[in-house]
Write an enzyme that holds these catalytic residues in place. Structure first.
Site, PDB file in Angstrom:
ATOM      1  N   LYS A 177       0.801  -1.225   0.000  1.00  0.00           N
ATOM      2  CA  LYS A 177       0.000   0.000   0.000  1.00  0.00           C
ATOM      3  C   LYS A 177       0.832   1.272   0.000  1.00  0.00           C
ATOM      4  O   LYS A 177       1.882   1.361   0.601  1.00  0.00           O
ATOM      5  CB  LYS A 177      -0.894   0.035   1.254  1.00  0.00           C
ATOM      6  CG  LYS A 177      -2.031  -0.941   1.253  1.00  0.00           C
ATOM      7  CD  LYS A 177      -3.099  -0.653   0.195  1.00  0.00           C
ATOM      8  CE  LYS A 177      -3.906   0.584   0.485  1.00  0.00           C
ATOM      9  NZ  LYS A 177      -4.764   0.428   1.674  1.00  0.00           N
ATOM     10  N   GLU A 179      -6.109  12.929   2.087  1.00  0.00           N
ATOM     11  CA  GLU A 179      -7.298  12.527   2.848  1.00  0.00           C
ATOM     12  C   GLU A 179      -7.542  13.478   4.007  1.00  0.00           C
ATOM     13  O   GLU A 179      -8.679  13.833   4.335  1.00  0.00           O
ATOM     14  CB  GLU A 179      -7.118  11.104   3.390  1.00  0.00           C
ATOM     15  CG  GLU A 179      -7.085  10.056   2.292  1.00  0.00           C
ATOM     16  CD  GLU A 179      -6.615   8.712   2.831  1.00  0.00           C
ATOM     17  OE1 GLU A 179      -7.457   7.814   2.964  1.00  0.00           O
ATOM     18  OE2 GLU A 179      -5.414   8.556   3.123  1.00  0.00           O
ATOM     19  N   TYR A 207     -21.959  44.156  23.522  1.00  0.00           N
ATOM     20  CA  TYR A 207     -21.064  43.053  23.851  1.00  0.00           C
ATOM     21  C   TYR A 207     -21.744  42.023  24.766  1.00  0.00           C
ATOM     22  O   TYR A 207     -22.487  42.371  25.669  1.00  0.00           O
ATOM     23  CB  TYR A 207     -19.782  43.569  24.537  1.00  0.00           C
ATOM     24  CG  TYR A 207     -18.802  42.443  24.810  1.00  0.00           C
ATOM     25  CD1 TYR A 207     -17.901  42.043  23.836  1.00  0.00           C
ATOM     26  CD2 TYR A 207     -18.826  41.738  26.011  1.00  0.00           C
ATOM     27  CE1 TYR A 207     -17.039  40.968  24.054  1.00  0.00           C
ATOM     28  CE2 TYR A 207     -17.967  40.664  26.240  1.00  0.00           C
ATOM     29  CZ  TYR A 207     -17.081  40.290  25.251  1.00  0.00           C
ATOM     30  OH  TYR A 207     -16.231  39.239  25.457  1.00  0.00           O
ATOM     31  N   GLN A 267     -16.599  35.944  22.989  1.00  0.00           N
ATOM     32  CA  GLN A 267     -15.269  35.421  23.292  1.00  0.00           C
ATOM     33  C   GLN A 267     -14.990  34.114  22.531  1.00  0.00           C
ATOM     34  O   GLN A 267     -13.846  33.730  22.337  1.00  0.00           O
ATOM     35  CB  GLN A 267     -15.193  35.198  24.806  1.00  0.00           C
ATOM     36  CG  GLN A 267     -13.961  34.531  25.305  1.00  0.00           C
ATOM     37  CD  GLN A 267     -13.917  34.549  26.817  1.00  0.00           C
ATOM     38  OE1 GLN A 267     -13.872  35.606  27.431  1.00  0.00           O
ATOM     39  NE2 GLN A 267     -13.939  33.392  27.451  1.00  0.00           N
TER      40      GLN A 267
HETATM   41  N1  ARG Z   1     -12.076  37.915  27.166  1.00  0.00           N
HETATM   42  C1  ARG Z   1     -13.092  38.622  26.459  1.00  0.00           C
HETATM   43  C2  ARG Z   1     -13.105  38.239  24.999  1.00  0.00           C
HETATM   44  O1  ARG Z   1     -12.255  37.543  24.578  1.00  0.00           O
HETATM   45  C3  ARG Z   1     -12.892  40.100  26.584  1.00  0.00           C
HETATM   46  C4  ARG Z   1     -13.465  40.638  27.828  1.00  0.00           C
HETATM   47  C5  ARG Z   1     -14.748  41.270  27.591  1.00  0.00           C
HETATM   48  N2  ARG Z   1     -15.313  41.952  28.702  1.00  0.00           N
HETATM   49  C6  ARG Z   1     -15.940  41.369  29.713  1.00  0.00           C
HETATM   50  N3  ARG Z   1     -16.421  42.108  30.608  1.00  0.00           N
HETATM   51  N4  ARG Z   1     -16.082  40.082  29.807  1.00  0.00           N
HETATM   52  O2  ARG Z   1     -13.970  38.621  24.243  1.00  0.00           O
END
Ligand code: ARG
Length: 469
Positions: free
Chosen positions: A297, A304, A331, A336
């Site tokens: 082989k 792959e 946010y 993260q």
């Molecule tokens: N470690 C977070 C990230 O990677 C940033 C921190 C953001 N702020 C917070 N209060 N958690 O996105």
């Protein structure tokens, strides 16, 4: 993580001071471990520190800090960078993320002045700045790797403009093409990938700092100055958007997934072609491996695994899209989860591009096997088109040649063994020039429209590509 258990009491306290806020009790260590991004975002340390240096310089420029403080902070940041570079930095998961780790250590090195670094800044805008800096830089490498792959394939294509092979539809032999034409199909795909990577790079190169946590700042900062310092040509236009969007990352993940899909199709073809059943190509030993049980082989493992790892790139794109779906502005910690997906696609894509580029010059194509496979009744359409030139409607010509091919195949007669008398039994319109059409070489030479496999057309495209790549 090295040093996770050995965080000094001073570091513990420095960390506690950074985040104390309204909490009376420390977090559970297992919660800390689960929510920390430090194990992976430490990869962004250089970008984090460069972003901070630019921020510090701007703070001094607008007189939010003194130039002496700025100098002290910058010196301290450089010292932290050196510690990280040389591997003597003591990382601790209690730092949560790279931003806190840098700032905590800065405090240990420069004392109270470190408290001014985070003026008019949040980790929310800082985290996205780091990823944008990182991705912008990495994409340059991806673009060059894509270009190198295209060059490497182009060189092989140049040698095979006249190498005839069967083209397939439904994986059934369909019509003759040339190997160069087949290779250039991928060069075109990778060319579009390269353009997509360039667009993803432009999308990443927008400066988000100044968005703060979500609503910017009351302090008189100069965002353009930070952008200039970091080589960005634009700043984000909306603070909520700046901290909560990840489209720039998704654009890269999408372009990366698509490029991996192209690499995977190419790998699959080489796997098929290197099988005994096809016998079109011989894979180089350096890129194959043996079997632990079957001595004969030679396995195409690299190909792959390029094919299989494409699944990661597809999953990474999906993962970040799912993170964003249903996420309220601005946010959220969910965001993260962007980084590891970006890292994984990069770490999959870059070696896949590089190894495929290295593989191509070492492939040995079996011209004779390919040419033989391109003959036979893959030439049927050519005969039908011959009749069309003699005024026969295409549908009627198709039917005539279908009958002819069916009977010839049943009798085991190859096209190049046909006589004019035999052809004429199916249509009086066949003339002696029809016989000349029954060779794969003649067939591809006649397909000279733009985008066709004729050597003349392929050479024209090769020349354009050579100039462009
Ligand atoms: N470690 C977070 C990230 O990677 C940033 C921190 C953001 N702020 C917070 N209060 N958690 O996105």
């Amino acid at each position: 993580m090295p040093g996770a258990k050995t965080m000094s009491a001073a570091a513990q306290e420095a960390k506690a001071n950074l985040l104390r806020g309204r909490f009376a009790r420390a977090r559970l260590p297992e919660v800390e471990a689960f929510t920390a991004s430090l194990p992976f975002d430490r990869r962004l340390y250089r970008h984090d520190i460069h972003g901070s240096v630019a921020h510090v310089r701007m703070l001094a420029k607008v007189r939010l800090i003194s130039s002496a403080e700025a100098a002290r902070l910058e010196k301290g940041l450089r010292a932290v960078e050196r510690e990280m570079e040389t591997g003597c930095f003591r990382f601790s998961v209690a730092d949560e993320d790279i931003h806190m780790a840098v700032e905590r250590r800065l405090g240990e090195l420069v004392g109270a002045a470190a408290g001014k670094l985070h003026t008019a800044r949040s980790r929310n805008d800082q985290a996205v700045l780091d990823l944008r800096l990182f991705l912008g830089e990495e994409l340059e490498g991806v673009i060059s790797a894509t270009r190198r792959l295209r060059r490497s394939m182009l060189k092989v294509a140049e040698r095979h403009v006249d190498t005839v092979m069967p083209g397939y539809t439904h994986l059934q032999r369909a019509q003759p093409v040339s190997l160069a034409h087949h290779i250039l199909a991928y060069v075109e795909m990778f060319g579009r990938d390269q353009e997509r990577f360039a667009r993803a790079r432009s999308a990443a190169r927008v400066m988000p700092l100044g968005a703060g946590a979500l609503a910017a700042t009351t302090l008189p900062i100069d965002r353009q100055a930070v952008a200039r310092e970091l080589g960005f040509s634009a700043v984000t236009a909306n603070s909520l958007d700046a901290v909560s969007d990840r489209d720039f990352a998704i654009e890269f993940l999408a372009a990366g997934a698509l490029c991996m899909v192209h690499l995977s199709r190419l790998s699959e073809e080489l796997i098929l072609w290197s099988s005994t059943e096809f016998g079109f190509v011989v894979l180089p030993d350096e890129f194959s491996s043996g079997s632990s049980m079957m001595p004969q082989k030679k396995n195409p493992d690299l190909l792959e695994l390029v094919r299989a790892k494409t699944g990661r790139a597809l999953g990474n794109l999906q993962a970040v899209l799912v993170v964003l779906k249903g996420l309220p502005l601005a946010y959220n910690s969910d965001l993260q989860e962007d980084k590891e997906r970006v890292f994984d696609t990069l770490d999959t894509l870059k070696p896949a591009l590089e190894l495929t580029a290295k593989l191509w010059p070492r492939l040995r194509f079996e011209r004779e096997v390919m040419r033989k496979a391109a003959g036979g009744w893959a030439l049927a359409t050519d005969l039908a088109e011959y009749l069309v030139r003699r005024g026969v409607p295409f549908r009627a010509a198709h039917e005539t040649v279908a009958r002819l091919a069916r009977e010839a195949i049943a009798e085991g007669r190859e096209p190049d063994k046909m006589t004019l008398a035999q052809l004429k039994r199916y249509s009086p319109r066949f003339g002696s020039e029809a016989l000349a059409r029954l060779s794969p070489g003649t067939s591809i030479r006649a397909r000279k429209v733009i985008g066709g496999p004729a050597p003349a057309a392929v050479k024209r495209r090769l020349a354009q590509l050579k100039k462009a790549i």
